[in-house]
Write an enzyme that holds these catalytic residues in place. Structure first.
Site, PDB file in Angstrom:
ATOM      1  N   SER A 130     -10.165  -0.911   0.814  1.00  0.00           N
ATOM      2  CA  SER A 130     -11.205  -1.937   0.817  1.00  0.00           C
ATOM      3  C   SER A 130     -10.797  -3.147  -0.014  1.00  0.00           C
ATOM      4  O   SER A 130     -11.596  -4.067  -0.193  1.00  0.00           O
ATOM      5  CB  SER A 130     -12.497  -1.367   0.238  1.00  0.00           C
ATOM      6  OG  SER A 130     -12.923  -0.290   1.009  1.00  0.00           O
ATOM      7  N   ARG A 168       0.837  -1.193   0.000  1.00  0.00           N
ATOM      8  CA  ARG A 168       0.000   0.000   0.000  1.00  0.00           C
ATOM      9  C   ARG A 168       0.873   1.244   0.000  1.00  0.00           C
ATOM     10  O   ARG A 168       1.930   1.278   0.659  1.00  0.00           O
ATOM     11  CB  ARG A 168      -0.871  -0.017   1.255  1.00  0.00           C
ATOM     12  CG  ARG A 168      -1.857   1.125   1.401  1.00  0.00           C
ATOM     13  CD  ARG A 168      -2.974   1.021   0.415  1.00  0.00           C
ATOM     14  NE  ARG A 168      -4.141   1.802   0.799  1.00  0.00           N
ATOM     15  CZ  ARG A 168      -5.182   1.987  -0.013  1.00  0.00           C
ATOM     16  NH1 ARG A 168      -5.203   1.473  -1.236  1.00  0.00           N
ATOM     17  NH2 ARG A 168      -6.220   2.695   0.392  1.00  0.00           N
ATOM     18  N   GLU A 197      -3.764   7.856  -4.024  1.00  0.00           N
ATOM     19  CA  GLU A 197      -4.265   6.959  -2.970  1.00  0.00           C
ATOM     20  C   GLU A 197      -4.538   7.669  -1.649  1.00  0.00           C
ATOM     21  O   GLU A 197      -5.383   7.232  -0.867  1.00  0.00           O
ATOM     22  CB  GLU A 197      -3.255   5.829  -2.741  1.00  0.00           C
ATOM     23  CG  GLU A 197      -3.893   4.513  -2.355  1.00  0.00           C
ATOM     24  CD  GLU A 197      -4.620   3.863  -3.525  1.00  0.00           C
ATOM     25  OE1 GLU A 197      -5.773   3.477  -3.338  1.00  0.00           O
ATOM     26  OE2 GLU A 197      -4.030   3.763  -4.616  1.00  0.00           O
ATOM     27  N   ASP A 201      -7.820   8.288  -0.034  1.00  0.00           N
ATOM     28  CA  ASP A 201      -8.551   7.253   0.715  1.00  0.00           C
ATOM     29  C   ASP A 201      -8.527   7.527   2.225  1.00  0.00           C
ATOM     30  O   ASP A 201      -9.233   6.860   2.980  1.00  0.00           O
ATOM     31  CB  ASP A 201      -7.968   5.856   0.442  1.00  0.00           C
ATOM     32  CG  ASP A 201      -8.606   5.191  -0.771  1.00  0.00           C
ATOM     33  OD1 ASP A 201      -9.516   5.793  -1.373  1.00  0.00           O
ATOM     34  OD2 ASP A 201      -8.201   4.067  -1.128  1.00  0.00           O
ATOM     35  N   THR A 234      -9.812   0.015 -10.002  1.00  0.00           N
ATOM     36  CA  THR A 234      -8.533  -0.595  -9.798  1.00  0.00           C
ATOM     37  C   THR A 234      -8.532  -1.879 -10.611  1.00  0.00           C
ATOM     38  O   THR A 234      -9.342  -2.034 -11.501  1.00  0.00           O
ATOM     39  CB  THR A 234      -8.341  -0.774  -8.279  1.00  0.00           C
ATOM     40  OG1 THR A 234      -7.001  -0.952  -8.023  1.00  0.00           O
ATOM     41  CG2 THR A 234      -9.055  -1.926  -7.727  1.00  0.00           C
ATOM     42  N   GLU A 292      -5.829   4.081  -7.339  1.00  0.00           N
ATOM     43  CA  GLU A 292      -7.010   4.682  -6.696  1.00  0.00           C
ATOM     44  C   GLU A 292      -8.060   5.044  -7.739  1.00  0.00           C
ATOM     45  O   GLU A 292      -8.690   4.158  -8.258  1.00  0.00           O
ATOM     46  CB  GLU A 292      -6.648   5.876  -5.821  1.00  0.00           C
ATOM     47  CG  GLU A 292      -7.527   6.022  -4.571  1.00  0.00           C
ATOM     48  CD  GLU A 292      -9.014   6.173  -4.813  1.00  0.00           C
ATOM     49  OE1 GLU A 292      -9.736   5.181  -4.625  1.00  0.00           O
ATOM     50  OE2 GLU A 292      -9.469   7.273  -5.160  1.00  0.00           O
ATOM     51  N   GLY A 301     -13.272  -1.787  -7.312  1.00  0.00           N
ATOM     52  CA  GLY A 301     -14.574  -1.175  -7.024  1.00  0.00           C
ATOM     53  C   GLY A 301     -14.612  -0.342  -5.757  1.00  0.00           C
ATOM     54  O   GLY A 301     -15.692  -0.152  -5.185  1.00  0.00           O
ATOM     55  N   GLY A 302     -13.441   0.138  -5.289  1.00  0.00           N
ATOM     56  CA  GLY A 302     -13.446   0.971  -4.089  1.00  0.00           C
ATOM     57  C   GLY A 302     -14.104   0.239  -2.936  1.00  0.00           C
ATOM     58  O   GLY A 302     -13.908  -0.960  -2.742  1.00  0.00           O
TER      59      GLY A 302
HETATM   60  N1  GLU Z   1      -8.408   2.997  -3.488  1.00  0.00           N
HETATM   61  C1  GLU Z   1      -9.360   1.944  -3.311  1.00  0.00           C
HETATM   62  C2  GLU Z   1      -9.049   1.112  -2.089  1.00  0.00           C
HETATM   63  O1  GLU Z   1      -7.929   0.918  -1.786  1.00  0.00           O
HETATM   64  C3  GLU Z   1      -9.372   1.028  -4.458  1.00  0.00           C
HETATM   65  C4  GLU Z   1      -9.988   1.654  -5.632  1.00  0.00           C
HETATM   66  C5  GLU Z   1     -10.757   0.642  -6.394  1.00  0.00           C
HETATM   67  O2  GLU Z   1     -10.752  -0.479  -6.108  1.00  0.00           O
HETATM   68  O3  GLU Z   1     -11.412   0.968  -7.336  1.00  0.00           O
HETATM   69  O4  GLU Z   1      -9.941   0.641  -1.449  1.00  0.00           O
END
Ligand code: GLU
Length: 612
Positions: free
Chosen positions: A490, A120, A462, A465, A423, A443, A510-511
């Protein structure tokens, strides 16, 4: 009554028999608009493959082809995963690359251990709790102002993840993974509708930076579908790293250019469309980059219906939230319920787990609290808040992981609204039984929109977040920025074992919806008796402890009215949730490899020795 595992075995046998008798399934979707340019014999955009000997599933046919080629040449799952990831840095540059970070979960067939790499991005030493608060107004910056800036860039961990993964577990040097990706960057690949759309969605942000514009807005426009996209700068960057090692990035000239771009954003003199916000510089230094370290946290573990579910620990909230939700669901026998009843339980368990995730889980959460959140007794306490017949008003309060169990807990709550993000995810298995589940990101789709001049890769955003500020009056937010801290993620790369041997590996972008997508696929597969391809294709919903849960149109059509009868609020329609990849291990029957049939333009699943 048959145990869950016994029922599973029956499904597996059926899946294997269908696979063996219906080879056409492997070719399904082959008539696609997206081929792997320049790779003769490359897999098409095929969502499902059945067979033996190792497999790769990614969102992109070229990356899948490169990964499969690594396996074919004798590489193991880690070699192939890194080769595929490096290729995704070329063909999926808006979601992945050496300007970003990610989480890798690895099952080692020899030791039968699951291990992880936390790559990360971390905050520079200059980061402060109020770094995302505008000193001029005292309010947090608007999201897009923070995103398209140097402030949002975390110190990238992706390249070191690749380096360390192959050093620990691979069988070939990192250069063997980088060179094929460099070749794709040089030779180019065919632009498809997804790629073009991702540029179009970012056109105004990309136009602010000469290097981004030159690469992705030829003639000021997104590249045409079918045109060949090349990235010679990235090819040179990859070859330089292949030759000189990762120090050329972390302490050398590539890193110097990266830090320069963060500190003095390379803004175009004449952006055709001026950006709506000032493009602020960041404060990352070369010392921050030189100091970057991977972490190797123990995976999270939750036992579900006789399977062992391993996921990613903090700073990702994925493993904890998926694990807690599964533990809650395990209190109910979903297999005896109607699909609507089972989905009601899924949505409610998601909300309960999300309440805890938002309140307690971030970088630095104590092992004691993580252990509590993943404990069966805690799940039992939380499960008494799940009414099998009625949806609770949202948001539900978080529980109290205080080591005491008894009556249903009460406490105050916070809700996270999370915009759709992007992502990429990949799943790889080799003939020896090793498995890699890897989610990597920059991100937002398009990261912070800055291509490092002369180097060919986008920077991440990132650090957005992190929570931008403490909500007044709310419980303390565990995800506020701090020096060296990693923003909560996530991402939920997940490996499920059955008596210590791989059963299933899966993950998705998918965040914040990643958690629910992974959870829903597990429920679909384990509780609702779907095959893996069915579990992936099934319409999705995401309840993240909100009065406005999200769902895909097909989900709303099929289940919306029935779930409303349980008291669920109306679903906010979203075109798509996630873009998953997965592999199921069917013992002597081999591998079921799955990618998305439709979402994000469809993915590419391939197996080394297909069942014909
Ligand atoms: N930045 C997000 C995360 O680390 C991921 C972004 C994504 O999966 O689209 O949770």
């Amino acid at each position: 009554m048959l145990s869950h595992r016994a029922r599973f075995r029956m499904v597996l046998v059926v899946v294997a028999l269908v696979a063996a008798s219906a080879p056409a399934a492997a070719a399904q979707g082959a008539a696609s608009d997206r081929t792997a340019a320049g790779h003769s014999g490359a897999p098409m955009k095929t969502p499902t493959a059945y067979g033996y000997g190792g497999a790769v599933s990614t969102v992109d046919p070229t990356a899948t082809a490169v990964g499969l080629d690594a396996l074919r040449r004798g590489g193991n799952a880690v070699d192939a995963a890194v080769a595929a990831a490096a290729t995704l840095g070329v063909t999926e540059p808006f979601s992945a690359g050496i300007g970003g970070g990610g989480f890798l979960v690895y099952y080692d067939a020899r030791t039968r251990q699951v291990q992880t790499i936390d790559g990360r991005e971390s905050a520079p030493a200059s980061m402060r709790e109020d770094s995302f608060v505008d000193p001029a107004t005292g309010s947090p910056y608007p999201f897009q102002a923070a995103r398209v800036s140097g402030l949002s860039v975390g110190v990238p961990g992706t390249l070191l993840t690749w380096h360390e993964a192959v050093r620990r577990w691979g069988s070939r040097p990192l250069s063997a993974a980088l060179v094929p990706a460099a070749e794709v960057a040089e030779r180019g690949f065919a632009v498809d509708a997804t790629f073009r759309q991702q540029v179009a969605d970012n056109a105004a942000a990309f136009a602010q930076f000469d290097a981004t514009r030159a690469l992705y807005l030829p003639g000021g426009q997104p590249p045409a579908v079918g045109s060949t996209q090349r990235n010679r700068d990235l090819a040179v960057t990859y070859r330089q790293i292949a030759r000189h090692g990762v120090d050329t990035f972390y302490t050398g000239p590539i890193g110097a250019d990266l830090v320069a771009a963060v500190r003095r954003p390379p803004v175009a003199d004449d952006p055709a469309v001026p950006w709506q916000y000032p493009i602020r510089p960041g404060e990352m230094t070369r010392a921050d980059l030189a100091r970057y370290e991977l972490r190797f946290p123990a995976p999270t573990r939750s036992d579900y219906r006789g399977f062992e579910v391993y996921g990613m620990s903090t700073p990702s909230s994925g493993g904890v939230a998926v694990g807690e939700a599964l533990n809650i669901l395990e209190r109910f026998d979903l297999s005896t319920l109607t699909v609507t009843e089972a989905l009601h339980h899924y949505l409610e368990a998601s909300a309960l787990a999300y309440a805890d995730r938002n309140r307690y889980v971030a970088d630095g959460t104590s092992q004691r609290i993580l252990g509590e959140l993943l404990g069966d007794r805690y799940a039992a306490e939380r499960a008494c808040r799940l009414d099998p017949t009625r949806a609770a008003p949202k948001p539900v309060p978080p529980g109290d992981p205080d080591g005491r169990y008894g009556d249903c807990a009460t406490a105050a709550s916070g809700v996270e609204a999370d915009p759709g993000r992007s992502t990429t995810n990949l799943t790889v298995a080799d003939r020896w039984g090793n498995v890699v589940e890897y989610t990597l990101t920059i991100e937002q789709t398009g990261g912070n929109a800055m291509v490092v001049p002369g180097r060919g890769f986008l920077l991440n955003n990132e650090l957005t977040d992190f929570s931008f500020a403490q909500t007044p009056g709310a419980a303390p937010d565990p995800n506020l920025p701090a020096p060296g801290k990693r923003p909560r993620s996530s991402m939920s790369p997940t490996i499920v074992l059955d008596d210590g041997r791989p059963f299933l590996a899966l993950g998705s972008p998918g965040g914040a919806t990643i958690i629910t997508t992974v959870l829903q696929m597990l429920v679909n597969r384990i509780d609702l008796g779907m095959s893996l391809p069915e579990a992936m294709a099934a319409p999705r919903a995401s309840q993240r402890n909100s009065a406005a849960p999200q769902a895909e149109p097909a989900f709303v059509d099929r289940y919306g009215a029935d779930l409303a009868a349980f008291g669920h609020p109306p679903f906010a329609g979203v075109a798509e949730l996630g873009a998953a990849t997965a592999i199921e291990f069917t013992g002597r029957y081999g591998l079921v490899v799955a990618a998305e049939p439709v979402r994000r333009g469809g993915g590419a699943a391939a197996v080394l020795r297909p069942v014909r």
